[in-house]
Write a protein that holds these residues in place. Structure first.
Motif, PDB file in Angstrom:
ATOM      1  N   CYS A   1      -2.456   3.172   9.485  1.00  0.00           N
ATOM      2  CA  CYS A   1      -2.071   1.841   9.879  1.00  0.00           C
ATOM      3  C   CYS A   1      -0.983   1.812  10.884  1.00  0.00           C
TER       4      CYS A   1
ATOM      5  N   CYS B   1       1.112   6.816   8.840  1.00  0.00           N
ATOM      6  CA  CYS B   1      -0.138   6.402   8.342  1.00  0.00           C
ATOM      7  C   CYS B   1      -1.056   6.249   9.294  1.00  0.00           C
TER       8      CYS B   1
ATOM      9  N   CYS C   1      -0.745   0.038   2.584  1.00  0.00           N
ATOM     10  CA  CYS C   1      -2.087   0.129   2.777  1.00  0.00           C
ATOM     11  C   CYS C   1      -2.955   0.729   1.913  1.00  0.00           C
ATOM     12  N   GLU C   2      -2.390   2.044   1.590  1.00  0.00           N
ATOM     13  CA  GLU C   2      -3.298   2.982   0.531  1.00  0.00           C
ATOM     14  C   GLU C   2      -3.083   2.156  -0.754  1.00  0.00           C
ATOM     15  N   ARG C   3      -2.019   1.731  -1.253  1.00  0.00           N
ATOM     16  CA  ARG C   3      -2.004   1.037  -2.382  1.00  0.00           C
ATOM     17  C   ARG C   3      -2.803  -0.047  -2.595  1.00  0.00           C
ATOM     18  N   MET C   4      -3.138  -0.835  -1.767  1.00  0.00           N
ATOM     19  CA  MET C   4      -3.859  -2.018  -1.552  1.00  0.00           C
ATOM     20  C   MET C   4      -5.422  -1.620  -1.622  1.00  0.00           C
ATOM     21  N   ARG C   5      -5.531  -0.524  -1.048  1.00  0.00           N
ATOM     22  CA  ARG C   5      -6.798   0.256  -1.004  1.00  0.00           C
ATOM     23  C   ARG C   5      -7.305   0.590  -2.419  1.00  0.00           C
ATOM     24  N   LYS C   6      -6.340   1.171  -3.083  1.00  0.00           N
ATOM     25  CA  LYS C   6      -6.777   1.870  -4.451  1.00  0.00           C
ATOM     26  C   LYS C   6      -6.893   0.652  -5.331  1.00  0.00           C
TER      27      LYS C   6
ATOM     28  N   ALA D   1      -7.999  -2.165  -4.630  1.00  0.00           N
ATOM     29  CA  ALA D   1      -9.279  -2.956  -4.393  1.00  0.00           C
ATOM     30  C   ALA D   1     -10.260  -2.123  -5.126  1.00  0.00           C
ATOM     31  N   TYR D   2     -10.163  -0.613  -4.989  1.00  0.00           N
ATOM     32  CA  TYR D   2     -11.179   0.156  -5.585  1.00  0.00           C
ATOM     33  C   TYR D   2     -11.279   0.289  -7.034  1.00  0.00           C
TER      34      TYR D   2
ATOM     35  N   THR E   1     -14.120  11.554  -6.522  1.00  0.00           N
ATOM     36  CA  THR E   1     -14.247  10.068  -6.000  1.00  0.00           C
ATOM     37  C   THR E   1     -14.632   9.333  -7.435  1.00  0.00           C
TER      38      THR E   1
END
Length: 116
Positions: A11, A9, A23-28, A30-31, A114
């Motif tokens: 990161c 990844c 990090c992808e899970r956290m970003r999703k 937060a979105y 998106t």
């Protein structure tokens, strides 16, 4: 069945095939917290009536090779708030839940979708 090699990844984490990086899970997550609720995006009682009428006329999934009962009305071109595109039946397609999830996830991976 062959399994793809792990990927690295952005990161720096090593991610197994088919998995998501933390990090992808956290970003999703937060979105999703920032995202406008569905009712505010136009998916209200009027939409529910139109959706039901459309599915009554188009009872089967539109994806080639799938004949499952359709349960989702998908916008072919994401409307992104454009009400004309949102209500244009020529921009709607009936999909089963499985095909919709697969199709949407593939579009998100390619960066074509998106949100809406």
């Amino acid at each position: 069945m062959p399994v793809r090699a792990p990927r690295i990844c952005g990161c720096g984490h090593r991610i197994a095939s088919g998995e998501r990086c933390p990090c992808e899970r956290m970003r999703k997550a937060a979105y999703e917290q920032r995202r406008v609720p569905a009712r505010e995006r136009g998916y209200d009682s009027k939409w529910e009536k139109e959706r039901a009428a459309f599915l009554k006329l188009n009872p089967h999934c539109a994806r080639p090779g799938c004949s499952a009962p359709a349960s989702v009305v998908d916008h072919i071109i994401p409307h992104k708030g454009d009400q004309r595109l949102f209500w244009s039946r020529s921009n709607w397609q009936p999909l089963c839940t499985s095909c919709h999830s697969r199709w949407k996830q593939a579009q998100e991976k390619r960066g074509l979708r998106t949100g809406s």
